[in-house]
Motif scaffolding. Structure first.
Motif, PDB file in Angstrom:
ATOM      1  N   GLU A 173       0.837  -1.189   0.000  1.00 29.64           N
ATOM      2  CA  GLU A 173       0.000   0.000   0.000  1.00 29.64           C
ATOM      3  C   GLU A 173       0.878   1.248   0.000  1.00 29.64           C
ATOM      4  O   GLU A 173       1.962   1.265   0.584  1.00 29.64           O
ATOM      5  N   TYR A 174       0.381   2.270  -0.686  1.00 27.39           N
ATOM      6  CA  TYR A 174       1.110   3.528  -0.811  1.00 27.39           C
ATOM      7  C   TYR A 174       0.232   4.667  -0.303  1.00 27.39           C
ATOM      8  O   TYR A 174      -0.960   4.734  -0.614  1.00 27.39           O
ATOM      9  N   ASN A 175       0.835   5.580   0.440  1.00 28.12           N
ATOM     10  CA  ASN A 175       0.172   6.819   0.819  1.00 28.12           C
ATOM     11  C   ASN A 175       0.684   7.888  -0.134  1.00 28.12           C
ATOM     12  O   ASN A 175       1.840   8.307  -0.056  1.00 28.12           O
ATOM     13  N   GLY A 228      -4.494  19.063   0.363  1.00 27.40           N
ATOM     14  CA  GLY A 228      -3.047  19.063   0.143  1.00 27.40           C
ATOM     15  C   GLY A 228      -2.617  17.980  -0.819  1.00 27.40           C
ATOM     16  O   GLY A 228      -1.462  17.550  -0.796  1.00 27.40           O
ATOM     17  N   GLY A 229      -3.559  17.513  -1.641  1.00 30.03           N
ATOM     18  CA  GLY A 229      -3.230  16.464  -2.610  1.00 30.03           C
ATOM     19  C   GLY A 229      -3.195  15.072  -2.004  1.00 30.03           C
ATOM     20  O   GLY A 229      -2.788  14.109  -2.663  1.00 30.03           O
ATOM     21  N   ASP A 230      -3.634  14.951  -0.744  1.00 24.87           N
ATOM     22  CA  ASP A 230      -3.545  13.646  -0.054  1.00 24.87           C
ATOM     23  C   ASP A 230      -4.578  12.675  -0.618  1.00 24.87           C
ATOM     24  O   ASP A 230      -5.785  12.899  -0.511  1.00 24.87           O
ATOM     25  N   MET A 231      -4.088  11.563  -1.209  1.00 25.19           N
ATOM     26  CA  MET A 231      -4.977  10.531  -1.749  1.00 25.19           C
ATOM     27  C   MET A 231      -5.215   9.406  -0.754  1.00 25.19           C
ATOM     28  O   MET A 231      -5.964   8.472  -1.028  1.00 25.19           O
ATOM     29  N   GLY A 232      -4.564   9.480   0.414  1.00 21.06           N
ATOM     30  CA  GLY A 232      -4.717   8.431   1.421  1.00 21.06           C
ATOM     31  C   GLY A 232      -3.981   7.156   1.032  1.00 21.06           C
ATOM     32  O   GLY A 232      -3.210   7.118   0.075  1.00 21.06           O
ATOM     33  N   TRP A 233      -4.259   6.101   1.792  1.00 19.12           N
ATOM     34  CA  TRP A 233      -3.623   4.804   1.540  1.00 19.12           C
ATOM     35  C   TRP A 233      -4.376   4.069   0.440  1.00 19.12           C
ATOM     36  O   TRP A 233      -5.599   3.957   0.491  1.00 19.12           O
ATOM     37  N   MET A 234      -3.601   3.580  -0.523  1.00 24.67           N
ATOM     38  CA  MET A 234      -4.209   2.846  -1.633  1.00 24.67           C
ATOM     39  C   MET A 234      -3.342   1.650  -2.006  1.00 24.67           C
ATOM     40  O   MET A 234      -2.115   1.733  -2.026  1.00 24.67           O
ATOM     41  N   ASN A 235      -4.027   0.558  -2.295  1.00 27.48           N
ATOM     42  CA  ASN A 235      -3.381  -0.616  -2.859  1.00 27.48           C
ATOM     43  C   ASN A 235      -3.149  -0.373  -4.351  1.00 27.48           C
ATOM     44  O   ASN A 235      -3.895   0.365  -4.987  1.00 27.48           O
ATOM     45  N   THR A 241      -4.468   2.888 -13.048  1.00 27.53           N
ATOM     46  CA  THR A 241      -3.412   2.073 -13.670  1.00 27.53           C
ATOM     47  C   THR A 241      -2.160   2.888 -13.949  1.00 27.53           C
ATOM     48  O   THR A 241      -1.035   2.412 -13.746  1.00 27.53           O
ATOM     49  N   LEU A 242      -2.352   4.132 -14.392  1.00 26.84           N
ATOM     50  CA  LEU A 242      -1.223   5.009 -14.688  1.00 26.84           C
ATOM     51  C   LEU A 242      -0.349   5.215 -13.454  1.00 26.84           C
ATOM     52  O   LEU A 242       0.882   5.202 -13.527  1.00 26.84           O
ATOM     53  N   PHE A 243      -1.004   5.387 -12.294  1.00 28.08           N
ATOM     54  CA  PHE A 243      -0.271   5.591 -11.044  1.00 28.08           C
ATOM     55  C   PHE A 243       0.368   4.278 -10.569  1.00 28.08           C
ATOM     56  O   PHE A 243       1.496   4.267 -10.067  1.00 28.08           O
ATOM     57  N   ALA A 244      -0.381   3.177 -10.709  1.00 31.53           N
ATOM     58  CA  ALA A 244       0.122   1.873 -10.251  1.00 31.53           C
ATOM     59  C   ALA A 244       1.418   1.510 -10.958  1.00 31.53           C
ATOM     60  O   ALA A 244       2.366   1.002 -10.339  1.00 31.53           O
ATOM     61  N   GLU A 245       1.464   1.766 -12.251  1.00 30.60           N
ATOM     62  CA  GLU A 245       2.687   1.467 -13.005  1.00 30.60           C
ATOM     63  C   GLU A 245       3.829   2.396 -12.593  1.00 30.60           C
ATOM     64  O   GLU A 245       4.988   1.984 -12.549  1.00 30.60           O
ATOM     65  N   ALA A 246       3.482   3.647 -12.250  1.00 29.53           N
ATOM     66  CA  ALA A 246       4.511   4.628 -11.929  1.00 29.53           C
ATOM     67  C   ALA A 246       5.155   4.377 -10.564  1.00 29.53           C
ATOM     68  O   ALA A 246       6.351   4.638 -10.382  1.00 29.53           O
ATOM     69  N   VAL A 247       4.391   3.880  -9.600  1.00 31.28           N
ATOM     70  CA  VAL A 247       4.928   3.736  -8.238  1.00 31.28           C
ATOM     71  C   VAL A 247       5.708   2.440  -8.039  1.00 31.28           C
ATOM     72  O   VAL A 247       6.428   2.302  -7.046  1.00 31.28           O
ATOM     73  N   GLN A 248       5.576   1.501  -8.949  1.00 34.78           N
ATOM     74  CA  GLN A 248       6.250   0.207  -8.794  1.00 34.78           C
ATOM     75  C   GLN A 248       7.761   0.404  -8.644  1.00 34.78           C
ATOM     76  O   GLN A 248       8.390   1.061  -9.473  1.00 34.78           O
ATOM     77  N   GLY A 249       8.331  -0.145  -7.591  1.00 36.36           N
ATOM     78  CA  GLY A 249       9.774  -0.072  -7.370  1.00 36.36           C
ATOM     79  C   GLY A 249      10.252   1.232  -6.771  1.00 36.36           C
ATOM     80  O   GLY A 249      11.456   1.395  -6.528  1.00 36.36           O
ATOM     81  N   LYS A 250       9.354   2.161  -6.506  1.00 34.94           N
ATOM     82  CA  LYS A 250       9.740   3.454  -5.932  1.00 34.94           C
ATOM     83  C   LYS A 250       9.703   3.387  -4.407  1.00 34.94           C
ATOM     84  O   LYS A 250       9.004   2.575  -3.810  1.00 34.94           O
ATOM     85  N   GLU A 251      10.440   4.299  -3.777  1.00 37.20           N
ATOM     86  CA  GLU A 251      10.573   4.282  -2.327  1.00 37.20           C
ATOM     87  C   GLU A 251       9.902   5.485  -1.689  1.00 37.20           C
ATOM     88  O   GLU A 251       9.571   6.464  -2.366  1.00 37.20           O
ATOM     89  N   LYS A 271       4.373   9.419   0.001  1.00 33.77           N
ATOM     90  CA  LYS A 271       4.524   9.930   1.364  1.00 33.77           C
ATOM     91  C   LYS A 271       4.902   8.824   2.337  1.00 33.77           C
ATOM     92  O   LYS A 271       5.609   9.058   3.315  1.00 33.77           O
ATOM     93  N   ASP A 272       4.418   7.615   2.075  1.00 28.99           N
ATOM     94  CA  ASP A 272       4.763   6.479   2.948  1.00 28.99           C
ATOM     95  C   ASP A 272       4.366   5.184   2.242  1.00 28.99           C
ATOM     96  O   ASP A 272       3.595   5.205   1.269  1.00 28.99           O
ATOM     97  N   THR A 273       4.901   4.078   2.714  1.00 24.92           N
ATOM     98  CA  THR A 273       4.546   2.758   2.184  1.00 24.92           C
ATOM     99  C   THR A 273       4.361   1.790   3.348  1.00 24.92           C
ATOM    100  O   THR A 273       4.895   1.999   4.440  1.00 24.92           O
ATOM    101  N   ARG A 274       3.620   0.734   3.088  1.00 26.49           N
ATOM    102  CA  ARG A 274       3.520  -0.355   4.070  1.00 26.49           C
ATOM    103  C   ARG A 274       3.244  -1.656   3.314  1.00 26.49           C
ATOM    104  O   ARG A 274       2.675  -1.648   2.233  1.00 26.49           O
ATOM    105  N   GLY A 275       3.686  -2.740   3.922  1.00 28.84           N
ATOM    106  CA  GLY A 275       3.552  -4.042   3.269  1.00 28.84           C
ATOM    107  C   GLY A 275       4.574  -4.258   2.174  1.00 28.84           C
ATOM    108  O   GLY A 275       4.427  -5.149   1.347  1.00 28.84           O
ATOM    109  N   ILE A 276       5.638  -3.424   2.154  1.00 27.14           N
ATOM    110  CA  ILE A 276       6.689  -3.565   1.132  1.00 27.14           C
ATOM    111  C   ILE A 276       8.000  -3.871   1.838  1.00 27.14           C
ATOM    112  O   ILE A 276       8.422  -3.149   2.745  1.00 27.14           O
ATOM    113  N   GLU A 277       8.644  -4.965   1.428  1.00 25.21           N
ATOM    114  CA  GLU A 277       9.915  -5.352   2.033  1.00 25.21           C
ATOM    115  C   GLU A 277      11.062  -4.768   1.217  1.00 25.21           C
ATOM    116  O   GLU A 277      11.187  -4.999   0.026  1.00 25.21           O
TER     117      GLU A 277
END
Length: 426
Positions: A173-175, A228-235, A241-251, A271-277
Motif C-alpha cells: 500500500e502507498y500513501n 493538500g493532494g492527499d490521496m490516502g492509503w491505496m493498494n 493504472t497510470l499511477f500503479a505502473e509509476a509507483v512500482q519499485g519506488k521508495e 509519502k509512505d509505504t507499508r507491506g513492502i519489504e
C-alpha cells in the motif's frame, strides 16, 4: 564361623528371590535388523504420550492403537540410530550440554529449573540427556542422507519469487500525494506546452524543498487539492493504472512525474509505504596483503614485514598492488593487487571485519592477525546495496528446500523401513 557365613548366604539368596519376584524382567518386543526394541521403551513412550495429552486436555485413542504407533516410532528410531553407528555420527558431552543449556534459555529457565521440572514429571535428568543426544544424532543422520536427495532448480526459484512478488504487490500500500496541472478538454499545442512548463516548475520547487501540501493547495487541479493532494492509503490494484505502473519499485519520499494523461500532467509523491519489504546492506571494497607465519618466518617477523610495507605505501615509496602481487599469500587476490571486490563484510572473519569497520575509505590498517595469518588491508570504499532481490531468492530457495526436504525425509524413511528386517516378538 561357618554357620554365620551360611546364614548370610541364605539371607542374600532369599533377598534376591524376593527382588526377582517384585521386579519383572525387561524383554525384547521387536527385532529391528541388528537392533531391538524393548518392552520398557514402548511402555515409556506410551506413558509420555499420555502425560502430554493429559497436560493439554487432549483425548487419546485406545491403548492398542497407542502401542502400535509407539512401536512404529521406535522401529524408525532404531533404524536411524543403527545407521548413525555405521556412519560414525556422535554427539560429544560438551555439545550435548550446550544444546540443553540453549533449550533451557529458550524457555527463560536455567539448567536447575529444567532439572526441577523433569523431577516433578518423574523423568530422570540422565534419561532426558540421552533422549536429547539421540534426537541430535537422528537429526544429523537425516540431514546427511536426505540433503543430497533434494535439488532446487533456478527455474523453481524464479517462479516462486514471481509469485511472492505478485502476492507482495497485492499487499503493498502507498500513501500518495497528488498534484494535477490540468488541461482543457480539447487542448492546443500551446496549452500542452504551458501545462508542461508549469509542471516542470512544480517539480523544481519540490526538489528544492518546497512544501508539497502547500503547492498542492495552491496549484493542483485535482479533486483532493484542498486536502493538500492527499490521496490516502491505496493498494496498487485500487489506484489508477497510470499511477500503479509509476509507483512500482519506488521508495518512500520519491517524487514521480510529470506523467501525462488526458486530464493533464500528474505529479506524485510517495509519502509512505507499508507491506513492502526493502532490504539494504552495506558492502565494502577492500584489498589486503596476507603473510603467513611459518617455521622460517616467525609470527613477529611477519607482523614487522607488514608494518614496513604499510609505511612504504604511506610514504609513497611502494605501490600496494605491486606489494600484494609479489608478497601476498592469498592466491585469490594476489594477482589482482590484493583487491577483494565488493562484498558484505559479514563474509569476512571477525578480526578482518572489525579492522575494516574502523577504517575510512583510503585508509590503511595496522597489521591484523586472523586464523589465516597477518593482514595489511586498505578500505577502498563503502556503498549501500539493495539486497531485496537476493533476499527474496534466498527465501524462495529455503521455502522450496524445506518443502522438498520434508517430502524426501518421508520417502527415505519408508525406503529404509521397507528394506529392513522387522520381527515383532509375540
Amino acid at each position: 564361623m561357618k554357620f554365620i557365613i551360611r546364614a548370610i548366604c541364605i539371607s542374600a539368596l532369599c533377598s534376591f528371590m524376593s527382588l526377582a519376584q517384585s521386579v519383572s524382567l525387561d524383554k525384547v518386543a521387536v527385532i529391528v535388523d541388528q537392533g531391538v526394541v524393548l518392552e520398557s521403551e514402548i511402555e515409556s513412550l506410551v506413558n509420555e504420550v499420555k502425560r502430554n495429552a493429559e497436560a493439554q486436555g487432549q483425548a487419546l485413542p485406545s491403548d492398542r492403537v497407542l502401542r502400535t504407533q509407539a512401536i512404529e516410532r521406535l522401529i524408525t528410531k532404531s533404524l536411524q540410530m543403527q545407521m548413525a553407528e555405521r556412519m560414525g555420527v556422535q554427539v560429544s558431552d560438551p555439545q550435548l550440554e550446550q544444546t540443553i543449556t540453549n533449550i533451557a534459555q529458550q524457555q527463560g529457565a536455567t539448567i536447575d529449573d529444567l532439572r526441577n521440572e523433569l523431577e516433578q514429571q518423574g523423568i530422570a535428568y540422565d534419561d532426558y540427556r540421552e533422549d536429547v543426544r539421540e534426537e541430535l544424532i537422528v537429526g544429523e543422520v537425516t540431514r546427511a542422507n536426505v540433503r543430497r536427495r533434494v535439488y532446487v532448480t533456478p527455474q523453481e526459484i524464479s517462479n516462486l519469487v514471481k509469485l511472492m512478488d505478485q502476492q507482495g504487490a497485492e499487499q503493498a500500500e502507498y500513501n500518495l500525494g497528488h498534484i494535477l496541472i490540468g488541461l482543457p478538454s480539447s487542448p492546443t499545442d500551446e496549452d500542452v506546452a504551458s501545462a508542461r512548463s508549469r509542471a516542470d516548475k512544480v517539480i523544481e520547487l519540490l526538489n528544492n524543498g518546497s512544501d508539497f501540501t502547500k503547492i498542492a493547495i495552491t496549484s493542483s487541479s485535482g479533486s483532493n487539492a484542498l486536502e493538500g493532494g492527499d490521496m490516502g492509503w491505496m493498494n496498487v490494484n485500487s489506484m489508477p493504472t497510470l499511477f500503479a505502473e509509476a509507483v512500482q519499485g519506488k521508495e518512500k519520499g520519491e517524487l514521480i512525474g510529470p506523467i501525462r494523461s488526458g486530464a493533464g500532467f500528474h505529479i506524485l509523491k510517495i509519502k509512505d509505504t507499508r507491506g513492502i519489504e526493502k532490504i539494504t546492506i552495506e558492502e565494502v571494497n577492500a584489498r589486503h596483503i596476507l603473510i603467513k607465519p611459518s617455521i622460517i618466518l616467525s609470527d613477529e617477523k611477519a607482523k614487522e614485514m607488514l608494518e614496513k610495507f604499510r609505511q612504504q605505501v604511506i610514504d609513497g615509496d611502494a605501490d600496494f598492488a605491486e606489494l600484494a602481487k609479489e608478497h601476498s599469500e592469498d592466491p585469490g587476490s594476489a594477482l589482482k593487487g590484493g583487491e577483494l571486490g565488493w562484498s558484505d563484510p559479514n563474509n569476512y572473519v571477525p578480526a578482518f571485519r572489525e579492522a575494516l569497520a574502523g577504517l575510512e575509505p583510503g585508509e590503511y590498517s595496522e597489521p591484523v592477525r586472523s586464523q589465516f595469518g597477518w593482514h595489511l588491508m586498505q578500505l577502498i570504499d563503502r556503498r549501500i546495496d539493495d539486497a531485496t532481490d537476493k533476499r527474496k531468492e534466498d527465501k524462495a530457495y529455503q521455502l522450496l528446500f524445506n518443502r522438498k526436504f520434508k517430502e524426501e525425509s518421508e520417502a527415505w524413511l519408508r525406503e529404509m523401513r521397507d528394506t529392513a528386517y522387522i520381527e515383532v516378538v509375540e
